[in-house]
Write an enzyme that holds these catalytic residues in place. Structure first.
Site, short mmCIF file in Angstrom:
data_model
loop_
_atom_site.label_atom_id
_atom_site.label_comp_id
_atom_site.label_asym_id
_atom_site.label_seq_id
_atom_site.Cartn_x
_atom_site.Cartn_y
_atom_site.Cartn_z
N HIS A 280 0.72 -1.32 0.07
CA HIS A 280 0.10 0.02 0.05
C HIS A 280 0.88 1.19 0.15
CE1 HIS A 280 -3.84 1.95 1.41
NE2 HIS A 280 -3.32 2.75 0.88
N HIS B 51 -7.79 -5.66 7.41
CA HIS B 51 -7.78 -4.69 8.39
C HIS B 51 -8.03 -5.09 9.75
CE1 HIS B 51 -6.62 -0.25 8.81
NE2 HIS B 51 -7.25 -0.36 9.86
N GLU C 254 -2.66 -1.57 -3.18
CA GLU C 254 -3.60 -0.87 -2.53
C GLU C 254 -3.44 0.78 -2.71
OE1 GLU C 254 -5.00 -4.14 1.06
OE2 GLU C 254 -3.86 -2.31 1.31
#
Length: 238
Positions: A43, A190, A70
């Protein structure tokens, strides 16, 4: 089968803390695959505080499992993804200064924006997943925008898991069912860890992928990276 994609941002954070190349991000990615990971997730953020844009290019050359990038689809990120063409791009609406992702897309408000972005990535042959809260309307909006998958934001589930896991999972079951009925693949991520992962998988057995970074790397400090990856895989296969 639910794939385990290891998010290696934390490895880059440790590397960048002292400069140099220790730990070696590329070696860690290869070792994660060798130890059983079925995907590698990164990410990158505009300030490159952990993953650098060059890391993405370097990883593309060596990752042999699924490569997932991401990020917030703006400017340099869009160019990065279009150049690299990872297996999957996950669109996340994180603010520039956010420590970590903290909410999913409002796929209704941002419908036209997402539709255009998703269309462009899909034309490049990239599977597109949209990060959403476990709300049926947001899942429906992602489908309408043309997404291939949704990634359910699981921080609320993880926060409530220990106090009332039945209540914590309820809206995720509903959102996942909506996604499945719309023909969307389902990812999750997450704050997933060794305590809450198996319950999520059992209640959403058709889950395609989980991406896990922070908790997995924390566990690896105690159990070692190879053993930790095997522990997470075991939770997905129970």
């Amino acid at each position: 089968m639910t794939r385990l994609s290891v998010n290696i941002n934390k490895i880059a954070t440790i590397r960048n803390a002292r400069g140099g190349n220790n730990p070696d991000l590329l070696k860690v990615a290869l070792d994660c695959e060798r130890f059983g990971a079925e995907g590698i997730t990164i990410h990158p953020r505009p300030d490159e505080r952990h993953i650098r844009y060059q890391d993405a290019y370097d990883l593309k050359k060596i990752v042999t499992t699924e490569f997932n990038i991401e990020g917030n689809p703006e400017g340099e990120f869009i160019a990065l993804v279009e150049n690299i063409k990872p297996d999957q791009v996950t669109l996340v609406p994180d603010a520039v200064n956010a420590i970590t992702s903290n909410a999913g897309w409002d796929t209704i408000t941002h419908q036209s924006f997402l539709t255009e972005i998703i269309s462009n990535f899909k034309k490049a042959g990239i599977r597109v997943s949209v990060f959403v809260d476990p709300v049926t309307a947001m899942v429906e909006g992602a489908a309408k925008a043309g997404a291939d998958r949704v990634e359910l934001y699981t921080e609320p589930y993880a926060t409530s898991f220990h106090s009332n896991k039945e209540a914590a999972i309820k809206e995720y079951i509903e959102a996942a069912a909506a996604a499945k009925s719309l023909g969307l693949g389902i990812n999750a991520g997450h704050d997933l860890d060794l305590f809450n992962l198996n319950y999520l998988k059992k209640n959403i057995p058709f889950l395609d992928e989980v991406s896990i970074g922070h908790a997995l790397i924390c566990d690896a400090l105690y159990y070692g990276l190879e053993n930790t990856i095997q522990l997470y895989l075991r939770e997905l296969k129970k």
